[in-house]
Design an enzyme around this catalytic site. Structure first.
Site, PDB file in Angstrom:
ATOM      1  CG  ASP A  53      -1.578  -1.163   1.627  1.00 29.03           C
ATOM      2  OD1 ASP A  53      -1.500  -2.132   0.870  1.00 29.03           O
ATOM      3  OD2 ASP A  53      -2.232  -1.168   2.678  1.00 29.03           O
TER       4      ASP A  53
ATOM      5  CD  GLU B 235      -6.931  -5.272   4.026  1.00 26.96           C
ATOM      6  OE1 GLU B 235      -6.318  -5.994   4.801  1.00 26.96           O
ATOM      7  OE2 GLU B 235      -6.664  -5.218   2.813  1.00 26.96           O
TER       8      GLU B 235
HETATM    9  C1  FRU Z   1      -3.840  -3.624   2.744  1.00 25.78           C
HETATM   10  C2  FRU Z   1      -3.218  -4.089   4.043  1.00 25.78           C
HETATM   11  C3  FRU Z   1      -3.595  -3.163   5.171  1.00 25.78           C
HETATM   12  C4  FRU Z   1      -2.472  -3.367   6.140  1.00 25.78           C
HETATM   13  C5  FRU Z   1      -1.297  -3.574   5.229  1.00 25.78           C
HETATM   14  C6  FRU Z   1      -0.272  -4.531   5.752  1.00 25.78           C
HETATM   15  O1  FRU Z   1      -3.162  -4.079   1.636  1.00 25.78           O
HETATM   16  O2  FRU Z   1      -3.606  -5.414   4.312  1.00 25.78           O
HETATM   17  O3  FRU Z   1      -4.866  -3.397   5.702  1.00 25.78           O
HETATM   18  O4  FRU Z   1      -2.300  -2.271   6.988  1.00 25.78           O
HETATM   19  O5  FRU Z   1      -1.802  -4.031   4.007  1.00 25.78           O
HETATM   20  O6  FRU Z   1       0.862  -4.541   4.951  1.00 25.78           O
END
Ligand code: FRU
Length: 513
Positions: free
Chosen positions: A45, A227
């Site tokens: 992300d 998320e």
């Molecule tokens: C989304 C996610 C988030 C988390 C991160 C962990 O892709 O799963 O929810 O904070 O990636 O790397």
């Protein structure tokens, strides 16, 4: 003596590694040339998007020691124009409270935190701590929120001694804080993804937070865990203030795996209310490869810019066939909220700064043709922006579209199916696909075409971003041909001739040669 030699060697190595980090270039197979990707290691992300002192900060979920997900850090890059990126050292490292998961960053303009010392405003990062020890022990309260601040334009970061600032009361998924300043009440607001809904917390100083409301348990798509929420203020095309919640979910997206949906409504500083019926689902991107998109904070009024992670979390993100590095971001996109007959809808196009990497020095192919069959537009490595204006005749074809291909007969087909009102991307013959049984597929989006179709497609080595009719529909897809695509062909099927105006513009690499 020996100790000091070891020390000097250590520092020499450290600085060499740092300078490698700042100057290393991006090359090799499948490496995008005008999208951000990490020099090496794993990225997911985008995080901490904030604009301050003329710089756009891009932090990202980063694991430098492998090309798969691992202990999460915040990698860091900055840009003055959203196109060219300078790598900076890793901003946040995991610590005893956990891995550093996704989150946001803000400029603390009024020094509400009291962190400010000199003239620079504090930049404050708000992120999720994910405690692996707790996870291993089966504890549900494994995620909490922490903050860190920088007093030197994001170059160095100090974690707040009072972390965590939002404790967990037993929610297994409790993450990805996106914080913004709500001016009418002079408060900070945070959206947090809590398993199947979003929660809003409020604070006066970014350190003490109070729960305010929840949204979404029975609204929108729920095929996976929620998320990375992003609640932002928009001035819509009719001049009205509206609020949009972009809500990522994994899996459960339109074409499988992870994706982004959005809700349009109002916000009063505590509570978000949806304008639309709870079962209405609106997708932000109809392709399979745009996830975890969030917007920049600190931007001038009435500008909303989003960037996403150009991959698909559950389906294949960790197995795509790149070497030494994994994943790229989408092009940063200007988003607008447009009033339509069916309500407010988001549109998106590459940010206006994209013009700065258009390669005016090389050949621009322009063509106005009466398309009855297929015509080849280009036989050259594809790193281009394709602009099409398709004027349909009174006897329109069943389908019109274009194909990217190479000498190995590998291809990606982009089609506008006028009979079934669909836009599609077919990557069933696009090259490497053995890394996932889910990769080789045709992806569809419902779309009702008018008499004229306009298309902007950004094609960059291993991806296509498709914007139809000024960005009313977006589809983002990645692919991995064995040799780069170097041919672009327009086609139509059935019906009378269609007038197509095409413009193919080379795009410069954003990385120094
Ligand atoms: C989304 C996610 C988030 C988390 C991160 C962990 O892709 O799963 O929810 O904070 O990636 O790397």
């Amino acid at each position: 003596m020996r100790k000091s030699v070891i020390h000097s060697l250590f520092f020499l190595f450290f600085f060499l590694a740092l300078s490698f980090c700042v100057t290393a270039q991006r090359s090799g197979q499948h490496r995008p040339q005008f999208h951000f990707s990490p020099v090496h290691g794993w990225m997911n992300d985008p995080n901490g998007l904030v604009f301050y002192a003329g710089e756009y900060h891009l932090f990202y979920q980063y694991y430098p020691n492998a090309t798969v997900w691992g202990p999460m850090h915040w990698g860091h890059a900055v840009s003055k124009d959203l196109m060219h990126w300078e790598d900076l050292p890793i901003a946040l490292f995991p610590d005893s409270l956990g891995y550093i998961f996704s989150g946001s960053a803000v400029v603390d303009e009024f020094n509400t935190t009291g962190f400010q010392r000199g003239k620079e405003k504090p930049l404050v990062a708000i992120f999720t701590y994910h405690n692996m020890e707790y996870e291993k022990a089966g504890r549900k309260d494994r995620e909490s929120q922490g903050i860190a601040y920088s007093l030197d334009k994001g170059r160095t970061w100090t974690k707040y001694a009072g972390n965590p600032v939002v404790k967990n009361k037993g929610d297994e998924d409790f993450r990805d804080p996106k914080v913004f300043w709500y001016a009418p009440k002079k408060i900070w607001c945070m959206t947090l993804a809590v398993h199947d809904h979003a929660e809003i917390f409020v604070s006066k100083n970014l350190k003490e937070w109070k729960y305010a409301s929840s949204f979404g348990q029975h609204e929108g798509a729920h095929g996976g865990v929620w998320e990375c929420p992003d609640l932002s203020r928009y001035i819509a095309s009719d001049g009205k203030e509206k609020w949009v919640l972009m809500q990522n979910l994994n899996p459960g997206a339109l074409n499988g795996g992870s994706g982004v949906q959005y809700f349009v409504g109002n916000f009063d500083g505590e509570k978000f209310t949806n304008d639309n019926p709870p079962d209405q689902i609106m997708w932000f991107d109809h392709g399979t490869d745009n996830y975890a998109g969030v917007t920049w904070s600190g931007l001038p009024e009435n500008r909303n810019i989003v960037i996403g992670w150009m991959s698909n979390w559950v389906d294949y993100a960790q197995s795509v066939p790149t070497v030494d590095w994994r994943s790229a971001t989408t092009i940063p996109r200007d988003i607008k909220l447009v009033k339509t007959e069916s309500g407010y809808r988001l549109t998106q196009l590459p940010v206006k700064e994209f013009k700065s990497i258009v390669d005016h020095s090389s050949h621009l192919i322009q063509n106005e043709s009466s398309l009855t069959d297929s015509i080849s537009l280009l036989n050259k490595k594809l790193q281009h922006c394709l602009n099409l204006t398709i004027n349909l005749s009174d006897t329109p074809p069943i389908e019109v579209g274009f194909t990217l291909s190479n000498a190995l007969n590998e291809q990606v087909v982009i089609g506008f199916d006028l009979k079934n009102h669909k836009c599609y991307v077919d990557r069933t013959k696009s090259g490497k696909h053995e890394f996932s049984t889910l990769f080789s597929a045709i992806h569809h989006a419902d779309y009702v075409f008018g008499k004229q179709i306009t298309v902007k497609a950004l094609i960059d080595v291993a991806s296509i971003e498709l914007f139809v009719d000024d960005g009313k529909l977006a589809m983002t897809e990645i692919f991995f041909p064995n040799t780069d695509f170097d041919k672009l062909t327009l086609f139509q099927k059935g019906g009378g001739a269609t007038n197509v105006k095409s413009e193919l513009i080379p795009i410069q690499t954003i990385w120094k040669k």
